[in-house]
Design an enzyme around this catalytic site. Structure first.
Site, PDB file in Angstrom:
ATOM      1  N   ASP A 111      29.242  20.708  20.577  1.00  0.00           N
ATOM      2  CA  ASP A 111      30.438  20.436  19.783  1.00  0.00           C
ATOM      3  C   ASP A 111      30.967  19.057  20.140  1.00  0.00           C
ATOM      4  OD1 ASP A 111      30.573  22.972  18.477  1.00  0.00           O
ATOM      5  OD2 ASP A 111      31.395  23.844  20.299  1.00  0.00           O
ATOM      6  N   ASP A 137      30.005  24.119  12.215  1.00  0.00           N
ATOM      7  CA  ASP A 137      31.241  24.907  12.187  1.00  0.00           C
ATOM      8  C   ASP A 137      32.054  24.588  10.934  1.00  0.00           C
ATOM      9  OD1 ASP A 137      30.574  25.927  14.719  1.00  0.00           O
ATOM     10  OD2 ASP A 137      31.739  24.383  15.756  1.00  0.00           O
TER      11      ASP A 137
END
Length: 166
Positions: A111, A137
């Protein structure tokens, strides 16, 4: 459907490219501002789902994500839904497969996006930071929001047609 496969591959390609770039250029302890006080990049790893739920269930989640993503692709190929439903499901499938690839390749999800405003809001409201996220995401969340919104909109339109047509 070939165009959809191209979009699916492009979304996964962008997601994976940014993750490789992030591994090479970002640090886990330093923010790189993109838009001052709005969006920054920082390298983080996640072995679970959002907010690190199910941490440690990495392989199970990767298999689940891959099955869901590829299952949605099969559904799109066979049933050929139209419009927003098609695009929404395509986004969800690409996001699921993108994060599954991370786990299968790196053992964890990579991430990098940090939203200063979302962090502040969730910290004030729930005492929890907003999770750092990635393109996959974004695909899953935006696809889900579009799917829910379109189903609510479609339901109202269909109900209105049924009432006025009866």
């Amino acid at each position: 459907m070939p165009f959809a496969i191209l979009i699916f591959a492009a979304l996964i390609g962008m997601d994976q490219w940014l993750k490789v770039w992030s591994l090479a250029h970002l640090q886990t302890d330093a923010f790189l501002p993109v838009v001052q006080n709005v969006l920054s990049l920082i390298l983080t790893f996640n072995t679970g789902a959002a907010w690190n739920l199910f941490a440690g269930a990495t392989l199970f989640l990767a298999v689940l994500r891959m099955v869901v993503g590829l299952g949605i692709l099969v559904y799109l190929w066979k049933d050929k839904p139209r419009g927003i439903a098609f695009g929404s499901l395509l986004l969800i499938a690409a996001g699921a497969v993108g994060n599954a690839i991370d786990v299968l390749w790196y053992g964890k999800v990579i991430d990098m996006f940090y939203s200063h405003q979302l962090f502040w809001i969730t910290q004030k409201m729930y005492g929890q930071p907003f999770p750092i996220f990635n393109i996959a995401d974004l695909c899953v969340v935006s696809g889900t929001v579009l799917l829910v919104a379109s189903s609510l909109f479609t339901s109202k339109a269909e109900a209105k047609t049924r009432v006025s047509g009866a």
